[in-house]
Design an enzyme around this catalytic site. Structure first.
Site, short mmCIF file in Angstrom:
data_model
loop_
_atom_site.label_atom_id
_atom_site.label_comp_id
_atom_site.label_asym_id
_atom_site.label_seq_id
_atom_site.Cartn_x
_atom_site.Cartn_y
_atom_site.Cartn_z
N ILE A 582 -6.88 -2.21 -5.19
CA ILE A 582 -8.29 -2.12 -4.81
C ILE A 582 -9.15 -1.47 -5.87
CG2 ILE A 582 -8.00 -2.26 -2.30
CD1 ILE A 582 -8.13 0.81 -2.24
N GLY A 583 -8.56 -0.99 -6.94
CA GLY A 583 -9.42 -0.42 -7.98
C GLY A 583 -8.63 0.24 -9.09
N GLY A 585 -8.66 3.68 -11.10
CA GLY A 585 -9.25 5.03 -11.10
C GLY A 585 -9.17 5.66 -12.47
N GLY A 586 -9.48 6.93 -12.51
CA GLY A 586 -9.51 7.67 -13.78
C GLY A 586 -8.20 7.59 -14.53
N PHE A 587 -7.08 7.67 -13.83
CA PHE A 587 -5.83 7.69 -14.58
C PHE A 587 -4.82 6.68 -14.09
CE2 PHE A 587 -4.64 10.38 -11.08
CZ PHE A 587 -3.26 10.27 -10.97
N GLY A 588 -5.22 5.73 -13.28
CA GLY A 588 -4.25 4.74 -12.84
C GLY A 588 -4.86 3.74 -11.89
N SER A 589 -3.98 2.98 -11.24
CA SER A 589 -4.45 1.93 -10.34
C SER A 589 -4.43 2.45 -8.90
CB SER A 589 -3.53 0.72 -10.44
OG SER A 589 -3.33 0.41 -11.80
N VAL A 590 -5.32 1.89 -8.10
CA VAL A 590 -5.41 2.32 -6.70
C VAL A 590 -5.04 1.16 -5.79
CG1 VAL A 590 -6.90 3.40 -4.98
CG2 VAL A 590 -7.30 3.84 -7.41
N ASP A 698 -17.56 13.31 -14.28
CA ASP A 698 -17.57 11.86 -14.29
C ASP A 698 -18.31 11.35 -13.05
OD1 ASP A 698 -17.17 9.39 -15.36
OD2 ASP A 698 -15.07 9.21 -14.78
#
Ligand SMILES: *[C@@H]1O[C@H](CO)[C@@H](O)[C@H](O)[C@H]1NC(C)=O
Ligand SMILES: *[C@@H]1O[C@H](CO)[C@@H](O)[C@H](O)[C@H]1NC(C)=O
Ligand SMILES: *[C@@H]1O[C@H](CO)[C@@H](O)[C@H](O)[C@H]1NC(C)=O
Ligand SMILES: *[C@@H]1O[C@H](CO)[C@@H](O)[C@H](O)[C@H]1NC(C)=O
Ligand SMILES: *[C@@H]1O[C@H](CO)[C@@H](O)[C@H](O)[C@H]1NC(C)=O
Ligand SMILES: *[C@@H]1O[C@H](CO)[C@@H](O)[C@H](O)[C@H]1NC(C)=O
Ligand SMILES: *[C@@H]1O[C@H](CO)[C@@H](O)[C@H](O)[C@H]1NC(C)=O
Ligand SMILES: *[C@@H]1O[C@H](CO)[C@@H](O)[C@H](O)[C@H]1NC(C)=O
Length: 902
Positions: A582-583, A585-590, A698
């Site tokens: 679904i997205g 993020g700052g340091f990985g996948s969600v 951020d």
């Protein structure tokens, strides 16, 4: 007969006792000692030293809270209580105003032991200052720093000793002031404060020596540094001849000697170059030695400072005592060595030394302003003895922390001047003090929303720089009348005494005056201790309580109670092996998933390889575990199995603000204007939770998530930092952020402050207003940057041209103007001119209230929307707000664009 004699004897005895007592007391009075036991109820005379300790009540303006010291590292009856500041009161600086004599030298020593008080957390950190100069920091979790001592030359007939809050509640158990007669520390350092680093009675293995042996009550500690090879020697029959010394003979009668060399080293002096003043004291303990027998070189940090030093060398046995004084610069460590010179028959000796860190004396408030500010305070306080804000006005008005409601700017002579006073909404009674007109640098004065009486002082007209003056909403009509001298002044904005006159947008004035924090101390402290300080009153009046004064249990409970450690297997099951991305993020996948109990979750999986990712993972885990708030995405749990870095959050069913504004979701349903404002309001808590502010670094619309009731939740704290403090001035941080949102000042100076988030927040507001992306290279070149594109339109008051076409006709013009103004202020290139979050929220709330009132009206005509659309603001509407905010008056709407038809 016998009885009478006895009685007479008794009487004489008593008289003698009394006389003796008086003599004793006067003896101590002569010494000029001040020895305070904080919070103690009675005086106490120490039988060992005969020092009389007195209670501190009456010396401190703000009383704080008293706490018994039940466990202390050292049993010492000179303190059994501590005063703890800030538990219930406003303010962040507490000062003891001590009487001194100008140009005389003093030693000041504070002792910081709090016992076990629930009001002092292990995170408690505060600064200690002498007037404007910070001399040290106390950290309640470190057990060794219990005393802070400094030597100074008084710059006035009083000297302030202050505690400045950084986090938690400062405390003090005793405070000592000692005149230093005949002690020559300031030969070369008269514009300095000397902070004691170490004072050692070398060779003494028993008790520390202090008053009465040391007339000035310097405490000579026994050797804390173990010298491996050296021998401790003593000679209690030796005396000093041919020289004078201020060091007690008992201190000099012990020493260390060695056949070859003596080494003394001090580590952990703190990073960065600093100047140190070193006094070394030598007394030859061997009576029979002759010149040329004991000769040694003195080295400091490997550099020879004195070649072939011979104590007796001053004209064949004329004296057996000498002192050496060195000024050196050092970073972190000091190594002193005394090394036998070639040809000498005996190795070195050392009897005592003192090491001071030389701190430059920080100039505080310009003398004239200081005097007038004190006068103003005392006059206001005499009419408002219970006022907490006035009670918190202690010490120097500008440094190291400005009095609440004041703003200062650096002056050309290095001192600070007061440019802004805001005592509005403070319940103040009595007349407006005329002395305020003598604060000649004043640009901004706000005394509105009080119960002040009497006329506005005519003399205000002589203030050359005054550009904003607000005095409306006071009880007495007389004070609501502007004298003609002021009324005719060009370039002076006032509220004309009208309650809530909207011709003076308060946000602007405050923001505009923002101090140009020049002094590095001011800068660091102002940032580190609290954000934007002076905004707090407004919050008080709105919410009755200040959410960032001290962390509430709610803020801190999360860690122990709720953050779970999930197994990898559980999460694989929940996400069906990560099948729904679904997205990013700052340091990985969600990924989206469902826990066994049915809760929908978002699972963020870090890339296991990057160290950058590891840092962010830990950062976010730590922050979100420690802080919980309804406007932060809560952390449900984490998983560290097999080096995986996984964080688990509740799934936010309404996606991100970005998606709602101009992503896929925006095509399905338009986000209406009131909802947009209430979403923006959800970011208020960004800088205010858990005692110490957090800078997100951020802030962007894709990090603002919306739950099922469209309540905003800030996500992605991978880059976040606690607000900088002195010492971590932000220099080591790489600049973080997202193109289009990045604060240009932060980018160029790399100096992080909460105002960087404010800039990004301004960009988010522009997105909310315009429905445009912050950076869109598919548009014509001059429209790439949302900020650069929008600014000229706003300046020319053409806001219709930037408003999202999707909400045209769906907003109240006044509400829109408020939000646009806030956005513009937030994206000021210079951070000091940007508002703080507290100011922003006030304006946004006003905007929402105006919008809601308009909506209610519209609803009665054309059944409009659901009643439960603004959950986050509803409770606030019931709180007292100024009339101007709730009901746009007819005056208010004059000159504004007409209400948009819906
Ligand atoms: C303190 O005063 C007492 C008399 O009250 C005296 O006997 C004693 O010697 C004094 N102690 C010191 C350390 O001066
Ligand atoms: C401190 O101790 C005294 C008696 O020694 C007691 O009366 C007082 O209540 C205690 N105060 C606190 C805050 O515990
Ligand atoms: C306070 O002391 C503790 C323990 O010595 C240390 O971990 C912490 O970083 C210190 N905090 C500050 C702000 O100096
Ligand atoms: C300080 O006090 C002395 C005498 O006590 C007085 O002569 C002097 O003027 C005072 N200085 C200031 C700056 O008030
Ligand atoms: C010591 O001090 C006394 C009095 O101040 C002075 O007369 C004497 O010359 C001094 N002695 C030396 C060696 O400096
Ligand atoms: C103090 O100043 C004098 C003269 O300026 C200089 O000779 C001396 O070395 C200085 N002392 C120290 C310890 O710096
Ligand atoms: C400290 O006290 C002195 C005398 O009591 C007073 O003149 C001075 O203004 C006070 N200073 C401050 C900063 O309150
Ligand atoms: C008022 O402002 C204008 C424009 O900023 C300036 O030119 C003028 O000198 C100002 N007048 C006074 C009296 O400060």
């Amino acid at each position: 007969m016998m009885g009478l004699v006895n009685l007479t004897k008794l009487a004489i005895f008593c008289l003698l006792c009394l006389l003796f007592q008086l003599l004793l007391q006067s003896a101590y009075a002569q010494e000029g000692f001040l020895s305070l036991r904080c919070c103690s109820a009675s005086t106490y005379t120490d039988s060992k030293t005969n020092i009389t300790w007195t209670p501190d009540a009456g010396i401190i303006r703000n009383n704080g809270k008293c706490e018994n010291i039940t466990t202390a590292p050292v049993k010492d009856n000179s303190y059994d209580t501590a005063r703890i500041f800030g538990t219930s009161s406003t303010g962040s600086k507490w000062c003891y105003n001590l009487t001194t004599i100008k140009s005389e030298d003093y030693l000041i020593r504070g002792t910081f032991i709090n016992g076990i008080s629930s009001d002092v957390t292990p995170e408690t950190v505060f600064d200690v200052s002498i007037s404007a100069t910070i001399i040290g920091q106390v950290n309640s979790s470190s057990t060794d720093l219990l005393e802070v001592e400094a030597v100074l030359r008084a710059t006035d007939n009083y000297t302030n000793f202050c505690l400045v809050r950084r986090h938690g509640n400062p405390y003090l158990s005793k405070l000592e002031l000692r005149p230093l007669k005949d002690l020559l520390y300031f030969n070369n350092h008269s514009s300095s404060v000397l902070k004691l680093v170490s004072r050692v009675d070398v060779g003494n293995t028993i008790e520390s020596i202090r008053y009465p042996l040391d007339r000035s009550d310097r405490i000579w500690k026994n050797s804390e540094i173990k010298i491996e090879t050296a021998n401790s020697i003593s000679n209690s029959s030796i005396t000093v001849h041919g020289a004078n010394t201020t060091v007690p003979l008992q201190v000099l009668q012990t020493a260390s000697i060695d056949l070859e060399r003596l080494d003394f080293s001090l580590n952990n002096l703190g990073k960065g170059d600093s100047n140190y003043l070193i006094h070394i004291y030598f007394l030859e303990l061997n009576d029979s030695l002759k010149t040329g027998e004991r000769v040694f070189d003195v080295m400091i940090n490997g550099e020879k400072q004195y070649d072939k030093f011979d104590i007796l060398g001053n004209g064949a046995g004329a004296t057996n005592y000498r002192e050496l004084v060195f000024s050196v610069s050092a970073n972190e460590a000091l190594n002193m060595s005394m090394v036998k010179s070639p040809g000498a028959s005996l190795g070195p000796i050392c009897n005592a030394y003192e090491i001071f860190q030389v701190l430059s004396l920080v100039q505080g408030t310009h003398q004239a302003d200081l005097d007038k500010a004190v006068e103003l305070r005392d006059e206001l306080a005499s009419r408002n003895p219970e006022n907490e804000v006035l009670a918190s006005w202690s010490g120097d008005p500008c440094l190291p922390l400005q009095w609440e409601g004041l703003q200062c700017e650096p002056n050309s002579d290095g001192s600070f001047v007061i440019v802004s006073i805001d005592v509005s909404s403070n319940g103040l009674m009595g007349p407006i003090p005329t002395v305020v007109a003598e604060l000649t640098h004043l640009k901004y004065l706000d005394v509105s929303h009080n119960e002040l009486m009497g006329p506005v002082p005519e003399s205000l007209a002589i203030l050359p720089h005054l550009t904003k003056f607000y005095f409306g909403c006071n009880t007495n009509s007389e004070s609501n009348h502007l004298p003609s001298s002021l009324a005719n002044r060009p370039n002076l904005t006032t509220d004309s005494g009208i309650c809530g006159d909207q011709s003076s947008p308060r946000l602007y004035s405050k923001v505009f005056i923002g101090s140009v924090a020049g002094g590095s101390v001011l800068f660091a402290v102002a940032l580190g201790v609290i954000f934007a300080c002076f905004c707090r009153w407004k919050l008080y009046s709105l919410f009755g309580k200040c959410s960032f004064l001290s962390p509430s249990m709610d803020d801190l409970c999360f860690k122990s109670e709720c953050t779970q450690n999930f197994t990898l297997q559980c999460l694989e099951f929940a996400t069906r092996k990560y099948d729904t991305l679904i997205g990013e993020g700052g340091f990985g996948s969600v990924y989206r998933g469902t826990l066994p109990d049915g809760q929908e979750v978002a699972v963020k999986v870090g890339s296991a390889t990057s160290t950058q990712g590891t840092r962010e993972f830990e950062n976010e885990l730590n922050l979100l575990s420690a802080i919980r708030h309804e406007n932060l995405v809560p952390l449900l749990g984490y998983c560290c199995e097999n080096d995986q870095q996984i964080l688990v959050y509740p799934f936010m069913s309404n996606g991100s603000l970005q998606d709602r504004l101009y992503g896929e979701a925006s095509k399905r349903k338009i986000l209406d204007w009131p909802t947009r404002i209430s979403i923006a309001l959800g970011l208020f808590y960004l800088h205010t939770f858990a005692g110490r502010g957090v800078i997100h670094r951020d802030v962007k619309s894709s990090n603002i998530l919306l739950d099922h009731s469209m309540c905003a939740k800030v996500a992605d704290f991978g880059f976040s930092k606690y607000a900088p403090q002195e010492g971590d001035s932000g220099a080591s941080l790489e600049v973080r952020g997202t193109a289009g949102y990045l604060d240009p000042e932060y980018y160029s100076t790399q100096r992080l402050s909460s105002k960087s988030d404010v800039f990004s927040f301004g960009v988010v507001l522009l997105e909310i207003i315009s429905g445009r992306e912050p950076l869109d290279v598919h548009r014509p070149r001059n429209e790439w940057s949302l900020v650069e594109w929008a600014k000229p339109f706003i300046r020319e008051s053409k806001i219709e041209d930037i408003v999202d076409p999707n909400i045209k006709g769906g907003y109240h013009a006044e509400a829109m103007w408020r939000v646009v103004e806030v956005a513009l202020a937030c994206i000021e290139p210079f951070s000091t001119y940007r508002p703080c979050m507290e100011d922003i929220v006030r304006e946004l709330e006003d905007a929402l209230i105006i919008e809601n009132n308009a909506s209610e009206y519209m609803k009665s005509i054309d059944s409009f929307g659901g009643s439960n659309r603004f959950p986050s603001i509803e409770k606030k509407i019931t709180l007292p707000v100024t009339p101007s905010s709730t009901e746009p008056s007819p005056i208010l709407t004059q000159g504004l664009p007409p209400l948009q038809p819906r």
